[in-house]
Every structure is written in C-alpha cells, then in structure tokens.
Design a protein around this motif. Structure first.
Motif, PDB file in Angstrom:
ATOM      1  N   VAL A 161      43.713  44.035  42.895  1.00 19.42           N
ATOM      2  CA  VAL A 161      43.252  44.452  42.045  1.00 19.42           C
ATOM      3  C   VAL A 161      42.998  45.746  43.624  1.00 19.42           C
ATOM      4  O   VAL A 161      42.741  45.361  43.846  1.00 19.42           O
ATOM      5  CB  VAL A 161      41.662  43.654  42.166  1.00 19.42           C
ATOM      6  N   TYR A 162      42.327  46.629  42.645  1.00 21.32           N
ATOM      7  CA  TYR A 162      42.223  47.744  43.807  1.00 21.32           C
ATOM      8  C   TYR A 162      41.331  47.735  44.751  1.00 21.32           C
ATOM      9  O   TYR A 162      40.349  46.694  44.423  1.00 21.32           O
ATOM     10  CB  TYR A 162      42.069  48.960  42.704  1.00 21.32           C
TER      11      TYR A 162
ATOM     12  N   ILE B 264      34.482  36.222  40.927  1.00 21.23           N
ATOM     13  CA  ILE B 264      35.392  35.493  40.024  1.00 21.23           C
ATOM     14  C   ILE B 264      36.833  36.473  39.967  1.00 21.23           C
ATOM     15  O   ILE B 264      36.843  38.187  39.504  1.00 21.23           O
ATOM     16  CB  ILE B 264      34.684  35.543  37.961  1.00 21.23           C
ATOM     17  N   TYR B 265      38.186  35.406  40.260  1.00 24.51           N
ATOM     18  CA  TYR B 265      38.749  36.377  40.302  1.00 24.51           C
ATOM     19  C   TYR B 265      39.843  35.938  39.208  1.00 24.51           C
ATOM     20  O   TYR B 265      39.841  34.733  38.879  1.00 24.51           O
ATOM     21  CB  TYR B 265      39.675  36.119  41.567  1.00 24.51           C
TER      22      TYR B 265
ATOM     23  N   ASN C 155      46.825  50.263  35.215  1.00 23.23           N
ATOM     24  CA  ASN C 155      46.309  48.937  36.461  1.00 23.23           C
ATOM     25  C   ASN C 155      46.846  49.618  37.572  1.00 23.23           C
ATOM     26  O   ASN C 155      48.425  50.481  37.554  1.00 23.23           O
ATOM     27  CB  ASN C 155      47.403  47.982  35.842  1.00 23.23           C
ATOM     28  N   ASN C 156      46.452  49.957  38.142  1.00 17.27           N
ATOM     29  CA  ASN C 156      46.596  50.069  40.269  1.00 17.27           C
ATOM     30  C   ASN C 156      46.289  48.723  40.503  1.00 17.27           C
ATOM     31  O   ASN C 156      45.425  47.991  40.263  1.00 17.27           O
ATOM     32  CB  ASN C 156      45.297  50.956  40.710  1.00 17.27           C
ATOM     33  N   PRO C 157      47.184  47.277  40.996  1.00 12.44           N
ATOM     34  CA  PRO C 157      48.311  48.303  41.512  1.00 12.44           C
ATOM     35  C   PRO C 157      49.850  47.733  40.325  1.00 12.44           C
ATOM     36  O   PRO C 157      51.099  47.982  41.187  1.00 12.44           O
ATOM     37  CB  PRO C 157      48.641  46.943  42.648  1.00 12.44           C
ATOM     38  N   THR C 158      48.996  46.769  39.196  1.00 11.65           N
ATOM     39  CA  THR C 158      50.782  46.387  38.353  1.00 11.65           C
ATOM     40  C   THR C 158      51.305  47.385  37.581  1.00 11.65           C
ATOM     41  O   THR C 158      52.198  47.156  37.174  1.00 11.65           O
ATOM     42  CB  THR C 158      50.311  45.536  37.596  1.00 11.65           C
TER      43      THR C 158
ATOM     44  N   PHE D 163      46.374  43.492  48.063  1.00 11.57           N
ATOM     45  CA  PHE D 163      45.104  43.742  46.581  1.00 11.57           C
ATOM     46  C   PHE D 163      45.451  42.390  45.985  1.00 11.57           C
ATOM     47  O   PHE D 163      44.351  42.710  45.460  1.00 11.57           O
ATOM     48  CB  PHE D 163      46.557  44.440  45.429  1.00 11.57           C
ATOM     49  N   GLY D 164      45.420  41.830  46.970  1.00  8.08           N
ATOM     50  CA  GLY D 164      44.590  40.250  46.564  1.00  8.08           C
ATOM     51  C   GLY D 164      45.687  38.718  46.098  1.00  8.08           C
ATOM     52  O   GLY D 164      46.883  39.174  46.886  1.00  8.08           O
TER      53      GLY D 164
END
Ligand code: MLT
Length: 411
Positions: A131-132, A158-159, A186-189, A379-380
């Motif tokens: 996620v950003y 919640i991820y 989507n940032n980053p994908t 980003f996670g």
C-alpha cells in the motif's frame, strides 16, 4: 512538562522515500563517480506544459497590478477551477459531481492524511498490502493502531494482500471495516480495477456503512477503454466514497502543488449520538480552519490543464511516461524478469530475480547498475520479493538504466 504524541514512536523506520534517499546519498558519497539513475520515488522530470506556464506567468502579472491583485482566495478553491474539474473530469464521464463538492488543495498526500481529522478514533481501517505508506503512517500518527509486529504490520489494521495470485486486486474483508483505502491505478503495483471490482467494494461499503477513500492520483495514465477513471462511475458511490485526485503526475505539478478532493454532499457518517452528519460540512469546516487555499497563480496553472492546448500537452506528457513504462516492461521481460503494471500506470512492479529479498535487490541494483528503485517490502509485508520501477524520468535515463539491468540480470 511538554509531552509528545507517543504514536510517532510506533513508526519504526523513516518514511520510505527519505529512507531510500538516505541510502542512495551514502552510496553516492562513497562512489562519487557513479552515474546514478533514480527510478525510485515517482517524481516527474519533464517540464510543465506550456499552457500551464503561460497561464501562471499571466497570473503573476495580474498579481503585480493593484486592479487585478488577489489576496486570500476561497478556502475551497476558486469556482472557475472547480467548475472546469467537475465538467471535464466527472460530468463528461457521466458522474454526478457538482463543483461545490470539489475542494482544491496542495496535494493528495496531504488530503489522504488530513481527511482523518473528520473521522472518529474507533473506526476499523482496511488497507491493501502492499500500500502507499501514507495511508498507514497517518493512521499510526493519529493513534488508530497498536504497535507494529516483526513483519511491520500494525495491530488493529486490516491488511488485504494483493499479489500476482489475485491479480493485485484485494478480496473484500471477511470482517467489518469502516474506512477502506483503495488506490487505482494502483501505487505501487500499477494494477487497475474493473467496474465489477469497484461495484463489489461500493456494495460492501454501503452494506457496512463504511466509507471508501478512493485515491485516483494516477487516473490520467489509464489506457484501456473499459477501466473506470472515477469511483463515481459506479452506482451508489456518492453514498460511500471520497475521491482524491492530483495534478502532480497528470500535469507535472509535483513541485508546483495542486490537487483536489471530492466529498459528495450525499455522504454521511455517524456522530456519537447516532445521528447522521454530512461529511462535506465537516471537511469544509476543517479546510476553512486549517487551510488557506492554493495560490491564485497555481490554480490558474491548473485551470490551463483544461484548455484545448493544455489537454493536448498533458496527453503528450502522460504518453511520454507511458512509453517509458513500455520500454521498462519490454526490457525487463527480455531479461527473464516477471513484470506487472506499467500499462495503465507509470509504475512497473516486478518479481525480484533469483528470489532475492526486496532490499537485497535494491542494494544489488544500486551497487551493480547504479540504478535506484523502490523495494516492494517498503510498501508492506506482502510486497516482499517484489520491486517497483518508476517510469518518471528522461527517455535517455530509462534506456540507459534498462541497458545496465538487462546486462547484469539476464537469466
Ligand atoms: C511515489 O513514489 O509513490 C510517489 O511519488 C509518492 C507520492 O506521490 O507522494
């Protein structure tokens, strides 16, 4: 004795991009001859469109004349800019968005963080993973989470993992979320959402009285015809979504600063006494108290994006970066690296070769190729093993970076 906001101490590492800059600067100091190419942070490199510059120069002249000089502008932004945005970005696509529902600001990063001011502290928050980082860090700062785990996941959030296996689009949460962050393209994908995917989210949000924070900062990069540009293209979204847009990536405004947020007047959330409160009123109150608006000169520059010349110049700018993304995709694929995104977005998301960790690949790329990218794990947790390459750079630099990478990493 003065005390601090202890929530800041939960933020273990520095913000991702300054952390990368720190490592790159250390490498550059130790290797002064290295010709480093930066494809890390998504910062634009090409000049502002001529139409925007001309409009801003004229606005500077107006500021120099007592008869046309402007002091404070409206906190919400000048009506002439909001009307152009409403007509071009929304009504032309069949979205029911009125100029009065648009708030001009100096950036989507600020707005996605500041929006939390008008929400309570007990909301359950859902984010995708990766996620950003701003969405997570601003919730940590506001005290909406517990501590971070070993993996770097904050308790209480919640991820929703997004990986190649689910085409980088999250499944709906099985538990109840109150605030949901979605970012498309989507940032980053670099992934995009279909209408069906967004409809599922809108239905979920309405069923759970949740609010979607929809970040569409990269909307101008959508090339495929059936992909929604705004969440308001989905029926029912006016009752459950706030949308964030920016001129930063669309028109090269990262250093100029102009963005906007749409808060429909139909949108409500609960007060402690159970009554429904209009979010538009709260956001308007928040902005008029804490923000004095974007400068007249910059808003004039943003308005020029909607002129005939501006539209053509912005289109050319976006196409330029998308061609960079195409070159990156093609070259990495030829080196045997699995790539995603980069078709409707300025970011290419890749699987690290030889199962390298994201940061190991970052170090190898920096040391062996003198190229900077962004580690997916930044980003996670679910971004581990992935890596982001930004298409924001000159053609020459992109081609040179790809040449270096394909030579070193060919499998
Ligand atoms: C990025 O690289 O993800 C963006 O530049 C971040 C931003 O727009 O704030």
């Amino acid at each position: 004795m003065a005390t601090i906001n202890d929530n800041y101490l939960k933020l273990k590492a520095g913000y991702l991009f300054p952390e990368i800059a720190r490592r790159v600067n250390a490498f550059a100091e130790a290797n002064p001859d290295a010709k480093i190419i930066r494809l890390g942070i998504g910062d634009v490199t090409e000049p502002l469109p001529e139409a925007c510059r001309t409009a801003m120069i004229k606005a500077v002249e107006e500021m120099g004349d007592r008869n046309t000089f402007k002091g404070y502008g409206p906190e919400q932004g000048y009506a002439w800019l909001r009307e152009k945005i409403a007509a071009n970005d929304f009504q032309a696509r069949g979205c029911e968005v009125d100029a009065s529902e648009i708030f001009i600001s100096d950036g989507s990063k600020c707005d996605t963080g500041n929006i939390l001011d008008i929400f309570g502290d007990n909301n359950i928050i859902a984010v995708t993973d990766p996620v950003y980082p701003v969405y997570v860090d601003t919730n940590v700062m506001a005290g909406h989470t517990g501590e971070a785990s070993e993996k770097g996941e904050f308790a209480g959030l919640i991820y929703l993992p997004i990986t190649a296996e689910n085409n980088f689009t999250a499944s709906l949460p099985t538990e109840k979320a109150d605030l949901i962050y979605l970012c498309f393209p989507n940032n980053p994908t670099g992934a995009v959402a279909t209408k069906e995917h967004l409809k599922a989210w809108v239905d979920y949000a309405k069923a759970n009285n949740a609010i979607i924070f929809y970040d569409a900062a990269y909307e101008a990069f959508i090339t495929e015809s059936n992909i929604p540009h705004s969440i308001y293209e989905i029926e029912g979204a006016r009752d459950c979504a706030i949308e964030f847009r920016s001129f930063s990536k669309t028109a090269g405004f990262t250093g100029t600063r102009c963005a906007f947020t749409v808060v429909p007047k139909t949108l409500t959330a609960k007060a402690a006494d159970g009554s429904d409160v209009e979010l538009w009123k709260l956001w308007n109150r928040r902005q008029s108290t804490k923000f004095n608006g974007v400068s007249y000169i910059v808003q004039k520059g943003a308005e020029a994006v909607y002129s005939e010349a501006g539209k053509a110049q912005v289109k050319a700018l976006v196409s330029f970066y998308l061609e960079n993304a195409r070159i990156i995709r093609e070259q990495l694929t030829s080196a045997g690296i699995a790539v995603y995104g980069g078709v409707n977005a300025p970011y290419v998301w890749l699987k690290t070769p030889n199962n390298l960790s994201s940061w190991d690949f970052f170090d190898k790329l920096l040391q062996n190729c003198n190229v900077v990218g962004t580690p997916g794990s930044g980003f996670g947790a679910a971004g581990e093993g992935y890596f982001r390459i930004s298409a924001f750079n000159s053609r020459e630099n992109v081609e040179e970076a790809m040449k270096r990478i394909t030579e070193k990493f060919k499998v």
